[in-house]
Motif scaffolding. Structure first.
Motif, PDB file in Angstrom:
ATOM      1  N   THR A 256      -4.004  -0.577  -7.283  1.00 21.42           N
ATOM      2  CA  THR A 256      -5.320  -1.198  -7.119  1.00 21.42           C
ATOM      3  C   THR A 256      -6.239  -0.196  -6.436  1.00 21.42           C
ATOM      4  OG1 THR A 256      -4.856  -2.063  -4.912  1.00 21.42           O
ATOM      5  CG2 THR A 256      -4.256  -3.492  -6.785  1.00 21.42           C
ATOM      6  N   GLY A 257      -7.491  -0.547  -6.294  1.00 24.50           N
ATOM      7  CA  GLY A 257      -8.437   0.307  -5.583  1.00 24.50           C
ATOM      8  C   GLY A 257      -8.053   0.515  -4.131  1.00 24.50           C
ATOM      9  N   GLU A 258      -7.336  -0.452  -3.557  1.00 25.82           N
ATOM     10  CA  GLU A 258      -6.893  -0.357  -2.158  1.00 25.82           C
ATOM     11  C   GLU A 258      -5.568   0.383  -2.023  1.00 25.82           C
ATOM     12  OE1 GLU A 258      -7.594  -3.434  -3.645  1.00 25.82           O
ATOM     13  OE2 GLU A 258      -9.678  -3.278  -3.010  1.00 25.82           O
ATOM     14  N   GLY A 259      -4.993   0.824  -3.128  1.00 22.35           N
ATOM     15  CA  GLY A 259      -3.741   1.573  -3.073  1.00 22.35           C
ATOM     16  C   GLY A 259      -2.498   0.716  -3.144  1.00 22.35           C
ATOM     17  N   LEU A 260      -2.635  -0.556  -3.533  1.00 21.29           N
ATOM     18  CA  LEU A 260      -1.466  -1.420  -3.675  1.00 21.29           C
ATOM     19  C   LEU A 260      -0.785  -1.124  -5.009  1.00 21.29           C
ATOM     20  CD1 LEU A 260      -2.912  -4.835  -2.451  1.00 21.29           C
ATOM     21  CD2 LEU A 260      -1.688  -3.103  -1.122  1.00 21.29           C
TER      22      LEU A 260
ATOM     23  N   ARG B 158      -7.083   0.780 -10.591  1.00 23.79           N
ATOM     24  CA  ARG B 158      -8.207   1.640 -10.217  1.00 23.79           C
ATOM     25  C   ARG B 158      -7.772   3.045  -9.832  1.00 23.79           C
ATOM     26  NH1 ARG B 158     -12.432  -1.048 -12.258  1.00 23.79           N
ATOM     27  NH2 ARG B 158     -12.262  -3.221 -11.704  1.00 23.79           N
ATOM     28  N   ARG B 159      -6.463   3.207  -9.619  1.00 26.69           N
ATOM     29  CA  ARG B 159      -5.936   4.506  -9.209  1.00 26.69           C
ATOM     30  C   ARG B 159      -4.604   4.745  -9.915  1.00 26.69           C
ATOM     31  NH1 ARG B 159      -6.238   3.737  -2.833  1.00 26.69           N
ATOM     32  NH2 ARG B 159      -4.959   5.598  -2.858  1.00 26.69           N
TER      33      ARG B 159
ATOM     34  N   ALA C  30       0.867  -1.180   0.000  1.00 25.02           N
ATOM     35  CA  ALA C  30       0.000   0.000   0.000  1.00 25.02           C
ATOM     36  C   ALA C  30       0.899   1.225   0.000  1.00 25.02           C
ATOM     37  CB  ALA C  30      -0.905  -0.002   1.218  1.00 25.02           C
TER      38      ALA C  30
END
Length: 187
Positions: free
Chosen positions: A94-98, A130-131, A64
């Motif tokens: 990813t959407g979770e910031g990974l 996603r980011r 992350a």
């Protein structure tokens, strides 16, 4: 090479083209003791830099990442801070910031670099990112965003967010300084 570039850090961050040019200016002597031409010295510097960059990037994969942390900022400074030509990095999350991956682009010119929007969108879809974070350098030494930087960021943000990909930040690196357009309220 030191006389041409001014420091080891600048030699380390020089492009292959700049290294070849500098070695040609000193007569291509390169590594006289090992009988190799100057091109071998430039190629060795570039290869060592790529290896160090891969090791640093490997440490980010699956982690992350917060663009405000000193570790992430240090990574950007190491990748972009001393380059003499403008470069842009697109970092995918990813959407979770990974952290998933990054793409690095260099125009080979000192005053401009274009964000490859179509290629970035395609790559984000391929990675199921996603980011995004955009980072680029200013060889001029000023980390302040230009009007063109602000406009390009707004355009990119409008496109990627319409496709359900978030643009988390656009960081500008100049030497050891970093300006975050998000922190500055410019996005």
């Amino acid at each position: 090479m030191i006389r041409h570039f001014g420091s080891l850090r600048t030699i380390w961050s020089a492009s292959a083209v700049a290294l070849d040019k500098a070695l040609a200016e000193v007569g291509g002597r390169g590594c006289e003791s090992c009988g190799e031409g100057g091109w071998a010295v430039g190629a060795a510097i570039v290869a060592a830099r790529h290896l160090a960059e891969a090791a640093a990037r490997e440490a980010l994969v699956g982690e992350a990442v917060d663009t405000r942390t000193p570790e992430f900022r240090h990574y950007l400074v190491r990748r972009l801070g001393l380059r003499r030509e403008e470069c842009v990095m697109i970092l995918y999350f990813t959407g979770e910031g990974l952290f998933i991956a990054e793409d690095f682009y260099s125009s080979g010119q000192r005053g401009e670099v274009v964000i490859p929007l179509r290629r970035t969108v395609r790559r984000a879809f391929d990675l199921d990112a996603r980011r995004l974070v955009v980072a680029h350098n200013h060889p001029s030494g000023s980390a302040l965003p230009s009007d063109a930087d602000v406009a390009a960021t707004a355009r990119m943000r409008a496109v990627v967010e319409a496709l359900e990909v978030g643009l988390d930040d656009h960081c500008i690196v100049a030497g050891n300084a970093i300006a975050s357009m998000r922190s500055m309220g410019l996005m």
